[in-house]
Design an enzyme around this catalytic site. Structure first.
Site, PDB file in Angstrom:
ATOM      1  N   ASN A 175      -2.843  -0.934   4.158  1.00 42.22           N
ATOM      2  CA  ASN A 175      -3.092  -0.697   5.569  1.00 42.22           C
ATOM      3  C   ASN A 175      -2.009  -0.171   6.164  1.00 42.22           C
ATOM      4  O   ASN A 175      -1.540  -0.772   6.435  1.00 42.22           O
ATOM      5  CB  ASN A 175      -3.994  -1.863   5.565  1.00 42.22           C
ATOM      6  CG  ASN A 175      -4.130  -1.964   7.526  1.00 42.22           C
ATOM      7  OD1 ASN A 175      -4.301  -0.805   8.118  1.00 42.22           O
ATOM      8  ND2 ASN A 175      -4.960  -3.476   7.613  1.00 42.22           N
ATOM      9  N   TRP A 176      -2.340   1.176   6.286  1.00 35.45           N
ATOM     10  CA  TRP A 176      -1.247   2.091   7.276  1.00 35.45           C
ATOM     11  C   TRP A 176      -1.483   1.379   8.848  1.00 35.45           C
ATOM     12  O   TRP A 176       0.245   2.035   9.494  1.00 35.45           O
ATOM     13  CB  TRP A 176      -1.434   3.250   7.314  1.00 35.45           C
ATOM     14  CG  TRP A 176      -1.001   3.438   5.505  1.00 35.45           C
ATOM     15  CD1 TRP A 176      -0.838   3.470   4.479  1.00 35.45           C
ATOM     16  CD2 TRP A 176      -1.290   5.112   4.623  1.00 35.45           C
ATOM     17  NE1 TRP A 176      -0.724   3.928   3.057  1.00 35.45           N
ATOM     18  CE2 TRP A 176      -1.235   4.657   3.380  1.00 35.45           C
ATOM     19  CE3 TRP A 176      -1.020   6.307   5.716  1.00 35.45           C
ATOM     20  CZ2 TRP A 176      -0.814   5.991   2.653  1.00 35.45           C
ATOM     21  CZ3 TRP A 176      -1.296   7.285   4.751  1.00 35.45           C
ATOM     22  CH2 TRP A 176      -1.101   7.294   3.713  1.00 35.45           C
ATOM     23  N   LYS A 177      -2.217   1.046   9.167  1.00 36.08           N
ATOM     24  CA  LYS A 177      -2.176   0.803  10.614  1.00 36.08           C
ATOM     25  C   LYS A 177      -2.551   2.767  11.810  1.00 36.08           C
ATOM     26  O   LYS A 177      -2.825   3.013  10.935  1.00 36.08           O
ATOM     27  CB  LYS A 177      -1.417   0.014  11.072  1.00 36.08           C
ATOM     28  CG  LYS A 177      -1.505  -0.992  10.544  1.00 36.08           C
ATOM     29  CD  LYS A 177      -1.174  -2.899  10.594  1.00 36.08           C
ATOM     30  CE  LYS A 177      -0.987  -4.128   9.298  1.00 36.08           C
ATOM     31  NZ  LYS A 177      -0.517  -5.086   9.590  1.00 36.08           N
ATOM     32  N   HIS A 226     -10.012  -7.569  10.723  1.00 33.67           N
ATOM     33  CA  HIS A 226      -8.513  -7.655  10.574  1.00 33.67           C
ATOM     34  C   HIS A 226      -7.776  -8.265  11.663  1.00 33.67           C
ATOM     35  O   HIS A 226      -9.136  -7.828  12.958  1.00 33.67           O
ATOM     36  CB  HIS A 226      -8.036  -6.374  10.557  1.00 33.67           C
ATOM     37  CG  HIS A 226      -6.443  -6.037  10.027  1.00 33.67           C
ATOM     38  ND1 HIS A 226      -5.862  -6.780  11.064  1.00 33.67           N
ATOM     39  CD2 HIS A 226      -6.096  -6.496   9.112  1.00 33.67           C
ATOM     40  CE1 HIS A 226      -4.661  -6.643  10.833  1.00 33.67           C
ATOM     41  NE2 HIS A 226      -4.482  -6.495   9.051  1.00 33.67           N
ATOM     42  N   GLU A 265      -6.090  -8.019  13.196  1.00 34.35           N
ATOM     43  CA  GLU A 265      -5.503  -7.334  14.784  1.00 34.35           C
ATOM     44  C   GLU A 265      -6.055  -6.954  15.477  1.00 34.35           C
ATOM     45  O   GLU A 265      -5.809  -6.698  16.753  1.00 34.35           O
ATOM     46  CB  GLU A 265      -4.627  -6.151  14.489  1.00 34.35           C
ATOM     47  CG  GLU A 265      -2.945  -6.887  13.775  1.00 34.35           C
ATOM     48  CD  GLU A 265      -2.247  -5.644  12.822  1.00 34.35           C
ATOM     49  OE1 GLU A 265      -3.371  -4.524  12.619  1.00 34.35           O
ATOM     50  OE2 GLU A 265      -1.252  -6.432  12.230  1.00 34.35           O
ATOM     51  N   GLU A 299      -6.243 -13.429   4.669  1.00 33.50           N
ATOM     52  CA  GLU A 299      -4.644 -13.354   5.299  1.00 33.50           C
ATOM     53  C   GLU A 299      -4.152 -14.103   6.872  1.00 33.50           C
ATOM     54  O   GLU A 299      -4.886 -14.098   7.209  1.00 33.50           O
ATOM     55  CB  GLU A 299      -5.223 -11.572   6.581  1.00 33.50           C
ATOM     56  CG  GLU A 299      -5.392 -10.205   4.629  1.00 33.50           C
ATOM     57  CD  GLU A 299      -4.847  -8.642   6.202  1.00 33.50           C
ATOM     58  OE1 GLU A 299      -3.988  -8.396   5.075  1.00 33.50           O
ATOM     59  OE2 GLU A 299      -5.440  -9.154   7.273  1.00 33.50           O
ATOM     60  N   GLY A 325       2.621  -9.264   8.566  1.00 32.54           N
ATOM     61  CA  GLY A 325       3.974  -8.746   9.575  1.00 32.54           C
ATOM     62  C   GLY A 325       5.380  -9.206   9.265  1.00 32.54           C
ATOM     63  O   GLY A 325       6.068  -9.410  10.396  1.00 32.54           O
ATOM     64  N   SER A 358       2.639  -9.869   4.304  1.00 29.26           N
ATOM     65  CA  SER A 358       3.983 -10.126   3.733  1.00 29.26           C
ATOM     66  C   SER A 358       3.848  -9.641   2.295  1.00 29.26           C
ATOM     67  O   SER A 358       5.598 -10.765   2.032  1.00 29.26           O
ATOM     68  CB  SER A 358       4.874 -10.645   4.131  1.00 29.26           C
ATOM     69  OG  SER A 358       4.711 -11.008   5.805  1.00 29.26           O
TER      70      SER A 358
HETATM   71  C1  PEP Z   1      -2.008  -6.763   6.865  1.00 28.78           C
HETATM   72  O1  PEP Z   1      -2.040  -6.531   8.279  1.00 28.78           O
HETATM   73  O2  PEP Z   1      -3.483  -6.865   6.517  1.00 28.78           O
HETATM   74  C2  PEP Z   1      -1.397  -7.217   5.921  1.00 28.78           C
HETATM   75  C3  PEP Z   1      -0.712  -8.015   5.199  1.00 28.78           C
HETATM   76  O3  PEP Z   1       0.294  -6.909   6.527  1.00 28.78           O
HETATM   77  P1  PEP Z   1       1.820  -7.367   6.374  1.00 28.78           P
HETATM   78  O4  PEP Z   1       1.167  -6.641   4.643  1.00 28.78           O
HETATM   79  O5  PEP Z   1       2.577  -6.404   6.742  1.00 28.78           O
HETATM   80  O6  PEP Z   1       1.850  -8.114   6.447  1.00 28.78           O
END
Ligand code: PEP
Length: 255
Positions: A10-12, A96, A98, A168, A174, A214
């Protein structure tokens, strides 16, 4: 193992179109023929077309980060499932944290997106997970259950195997704080149980449940070895080809 592992990046809101092409070119060069693991990249909308040109002919698949449930109309700034299909996306991230937090997306709206994605033959990567406060107050499983049942309302047994789940924990996204293997496996097994109740054991046994939060090459092997962890949804570590490729290799080794 009946469930093939899946690693999705997921490049966001990162990478211009040319940056995206550079990154995905490195990924294709390293793992573009992988068949033992499903590899998905989810660039921003602005790079879907240019990224597809690079992955076309490889085994890497394209995913989008969001969609609008309506087929078309006056929804300024939004993108429909058909538009994503026309750009050769096969997957789409839905729910997600976010988007739940910054864009106030409800379980009802997320459910509409899941149904719209499935109708257009896009595979939703449905994210669920608790905040730190919810974990500390002991409501993790309740929160995950509410999100999951809300988002999967009306999904038929036949289409359920096209849905990919992603657990998640919001406190791990993050932040560098990864869930312990026990914490992750507990929730994954709980999700598997909910899927069994909704769709039956045969269907639930085929559905993939990714861990996200993470995940990095250093902690992936242990997580991916868990019975109900079928891959990873990767944020930060997907923005650099070496770490993303190492995660794909860790998933292949965990088979
Ligand atoms: C995500 O936002 O889906 C995610 C898992 O981010 P990160 O790996 O940076 O924690």
């Amino acid at each position: 193992m009946i469930r093939k592992k899946l690693i999705a990046g997921n490049w966001k809101m990162n990478k211009t179109s040319s940056d995206a092409v550079a990154l995905v070119s490195e990924i294709v060069a390293a793992v573009g023929r992988a068949t033992d693991v499903d590899v998905v990249v989810c660039p921003p909308f602005t790079s879907l077309e240019s990224v597809f040109k690079v992955i076309d002919g490889s085994t890497v698949k394209l995913g989008a980060q969001n969609l609008h449930p309506e087929a078309s109309g006056a929804y300024t700034g939004e993108t429909s499932a058909a538009m994503l299909r026309a750009l050769f996306a096969s997957y789409v991230i839905v729910g997600h944290s976010e988007r739940r937090t910054y864009f106030a997306e409800s379980d009802t709206f997320i459910n509409q997106k899941v149904l719209a994605a499935l109708k257009a033959q896009l595979k939703p990567i449905l994210c669920v997970g608790e905040t730190l406060g919810e974990r500390e107050s002991g409501s993790t499983l309740k929160v995950v259950q509410t999100q999951l049942e809300g988002a999967l309302e009306g999904v038929s047994k036949d289409l359920a195997t096209s849905v990919v789940l992603a657990y998640e924990p919001v406190w791990a996204i993050g932040t560098g704080k990864v869930a312990t293997t026990e914490q992750a496996q507990e929730v994954h097994a709980f999700i598997r149980g909910l899927l069994t109740k909704l769709f039956g054991a045969a269907t639930s046994g085929k559905m993939r449940i990714l861990y996200g939060g993470s995940m990095k090459p250093a902690n992936a092997a242990e997580l991916l070895a868990q019975k109900d962890i079928d891959g990873g949804l990767i944020g930060g570590a997907s923005l650099e080809s070496r770490s993303f490729v190492d995660l794909v290799k860790a998933a292949a080794a965990a088979k």
